[in-house]
Design a protein around this motif. Structure first.
Motif, PDB file in Angstrom:
ATOM      1  N   CYS A   1      25.027 -19.532  23.527  1.00  0.00           N
ATOM      2  CA  CYS A   1      23.807 -19.219  22.777  1.00  0.00           C
ATOM      3  C   CYS A   1      23.728 -17.724  22.483  1.00  0.00           C
ATOM      4  O   CYS A   1      23.808 -16.889  23.386  1.00  0.00           O
ATOM      5  N   THR A   2      23.557 -17.382  21.213  1.00  0.00           N
ATOM      6  CA  THR A   2      23.474 -15.984  20.786  1.00  0.00           C
ATOM      7  C   THR A   2      22.042 -15.535  20.492  1.00  0.00           C
ATOM      8  O   THR A   2      21.818 -14.363  20.193  1.00  0.00           O
ATOM      9  N   HIS A   3      21.087 -16.458  20.561  1.00  0.00           N
ATOM     10  CA  HIS A   3      19.728 -16.173  20.097  1.00  0.00           C
ATOM     11  C   HIS A   3      18.792 -15.902  21.275  1.00  0.00           C
ATOM     12  O   HIS A   3      18.545 -16.782  22.101  1.00  0.00           O
ATOM     13  N   PHE A   4      18.269 -14.694  21.340  1.00  0.00           N
ATOM     14  CA  PHE A   4      17.454 -14.299  22.477  1.00  0.00           C
ATOM     15  C   PHE A   4      16.228 -15.188  22.651  1.00  0.00           C
ATOM     16  O   PHE A   4      15.867 -15.564  23.780  1.00  0.00           O
ATOM     17  N   ASP A   5      15.563 -15.545  21.547  1.00  0.00           N
ATOM     18  CA  ASP A   5      14.338 -16.318  21.665  1.00  0.00           C
ATOM     19  C   ASP A   5      14.575 -17.774  22.036  1.00  0.00           C
ATOM     20  O   ASP A   5      13.620 -18.521  22.269  1.00  0.00           O
ATOM     21  N   ALA A   6      15.810 -18.202  22.091  1.00  0.00           N
ATOM     22  CA  ALA A   6      16.154 -19.479  22.718  1.00  0.00           C
ATOM     23  C   ALA A   6      16.589 -19.230  24.160  1.00  0.00           C
ATOM     24  O   ALA A   6      16.141 -19.914  25.093  1.00  0.00           O
ATOM     25  N   PHE A   7      17.419 -18.227  24.343  1.00  0.00           N
ATOM     26  CA  PHE A   7      17.956 -17.917  25.680  1.00  0.00           C
ATOM     27  C   PHE A   7      16.844 -17.613  26.682  1.00  0.00           C
ATOM     28  O   PHE A   7      16.940 -17.993  27.863  1.00  0.00           O
ATOM     29  N   ARG A   8      15.775 -16.984  26.243  1.00  0.00           N
ATOM     30  CA  ARG A   8      14.732 -16.596  27.188  1.00  0.00           C
ATOM     31  C   ARG A   8      13.972 -17.786  27.762  1.00  0.00           C
ATOM     32  O   ARG A   8      13.213 -17.629  28.725  1.00  0.00           O
ATOM     33  N   PHE A   9      14.186 -18.974  27.193  1.00  0.00           N
ATOM     34  CA  PHE A   9      13.540 -20.171  27.721  1.00  0.00           C
ATOM     35  C   PHE A   9      14.480 -21.023  28.584  1.00  0.00           C
ATOM     36  O   PHE A   9      14.102 -22.109  29.025  1.00  0.00           O
ATOM     37  N   PHE A  10      15.705 -20.532  28.807  1.00  0.00           N
ATOM     38  CA  PHE A  10      16.615 -21.238  29.707  1.00  0.00           C
ATOM     39  C   PHE A  10      15.991 -21.304  31.105  1.00  0.00           C
ATOM     40  O   PHE A  10      15.296 -20.377  31.539  1.00  0.00           O
ATOM     41  N   THR A  11      16.259 -22.391  31.826  1.00  0.00           N
ATOM     42  CA  THR A  11      15.842 -22.426  33.224  1.00  0.00           C
ATOM     43  C   THR A  11      16.655 -21.391  34.002  1.00  0.00           C
ATOM     44  O   THR A  11      17.766 -21.022  33.586  1.00  0.00           O
ATOM     45  N   PRO A  12      16.136 -20.902  35.115  1.00  0.00           N
ATOM     46  CA  PRO A  12      16.876 -19.881  35.877  1.00  0.00           C
ATOM     47  C   PRO A  12      18.287 -20.319  36.245  1.00  0.00           C
ATOM     48  O   PRO A  12      19.221 -19.492  36.247  1.00  0.00           O
TER      49      PRO A  12
END
Length: 298
Positions: free
Chosen positions: A172-183
């Protein structure tokens, strides 16, 4: 105050354009409005009005963009005169608009005084994105990483969903998707996008980067034409459906088949549709870049 215009639209023309714009906006938002009026959630389209906080009523408002003046009626009939005069008066009082010799237009200097830094940033991120090749190998796994090892009702169940995440490489290259990944999913991603690195990582194959053309279009509005705004909204709406079809969620209640990215056939379908959206996004991104460059040249 900027009074230089590229063209002037007669009242009969711009009023028809405004009417067509409102009708198109109503058509594009009909599914969400129907669910909303019935006090029901629409888990696919709700995203378009929550993550992107623009209500359908605001999408109905048409503007011609920078460099175009809206002329008053020269010889209106009695029935049309009050409507045209009132509409122009309202537009002239709107933020960033001005009136000159009876015509109403965007005051570019006023707009840039308030939004100039945003225009520069948007131009930077969009112009750099369009120079990169499209990465078509992510298979929508960002949505799976958002629920990795989470306790949610999912199409394959929790264990099945986790197995898909663990069996695939996440890019994933998109920050606004990555920031919602589970820890637990964060260290599984090949990259660690941040807000600061977003202009360096955005690429034109990313579904969310292409959906965000709508976000950038809205931030540039009303300095861009209304048709471009709705084109970007329609693109975001259509991409959202693929995003959910390829996700671990069950979308069968919407009458939609899943795109089973856990299978070779599903991966092939996703890649083909992703490529189509990348191709569809390219001219819209180019138009937004051109609009930014015109504003920055003022």
């Amino acid at each position: 105050m900027s009074t230089v215009t590229l063209t002037q639209l007669p009242a009969t023309q711009w009023r028809e354009l405004a009417r067509q714009h409102a009708e198109r906006a109503d058509t594009l938002t009909a599914t969400w409005r129907e669910a909303h009026d019935a006090h029901k959630k629409h888990e696919i389209e709700d995203f378009l009005f929550s993550y992107y906080p623009v209500r359908p009523a605001r999408l109905r408002h048409w503007t011609p963009g920078a460099g175009v003046a809206l002329a008053p009626c020269d010889s209106p009939d009695v029935a049309d005169a009050p409507e045209v005069g009132e509409d122009l008066s309202q537009r002239a009082q709107a933020r960033w608009f001005t009136q000159h010799d009876g015509a109403v237009m965007l005051d570019v200097e006023s707009f840039m005084a308030d939004r100039g830094s945003a225009v520069k940033y948007i131009h930077s991120i969009l112009s750099s994105t369009q120079t990169r090749p499209a990465n078509l190998g992510c298979f929508g796994l960002h949505e799976w990483a958002m629920v990795y090892r989470d306790d949610l009702p999912l199409r394959l169940g929790g264990a099945g969903t986790d197995a898909v995440v663990e069996a695939n490489k996440i890019r994933c290259t998109h920050f606004d998707a990555f920031r919602f990944f589970t820890p637990e999913a964060v260290p599984l991603n090949k990259l660690a996008p941040t807000r600061e690195t977003q202009p360096l990582l955005e690429q034109p194959g990313c579904l969310h980067a292409n959906m965000d053309l709508y976000k950038w279009a809205w931030k540039l509005y009303p300095a861009i034409p209304g048709d471009l705004l709705l084109d970007c909204f329609e693109l975001a709406r259509d991409i959202r459906y693929l995003d959910m079809q390829a996700s671990p969620y069950d979308v069968s209640k919407f009458g939609l088949p899943p795109v089973r990215i856990e299978t070779p056939e599903g991966k092939a379908e996703y890649t083909e549709r992703q490529r189509g959206f990348a191709e569809r996004s390219a001219p819209l991104r180019a138009r937004l870049v051109e609009c930014c460059e015109r504003l920055l040249a003022q």
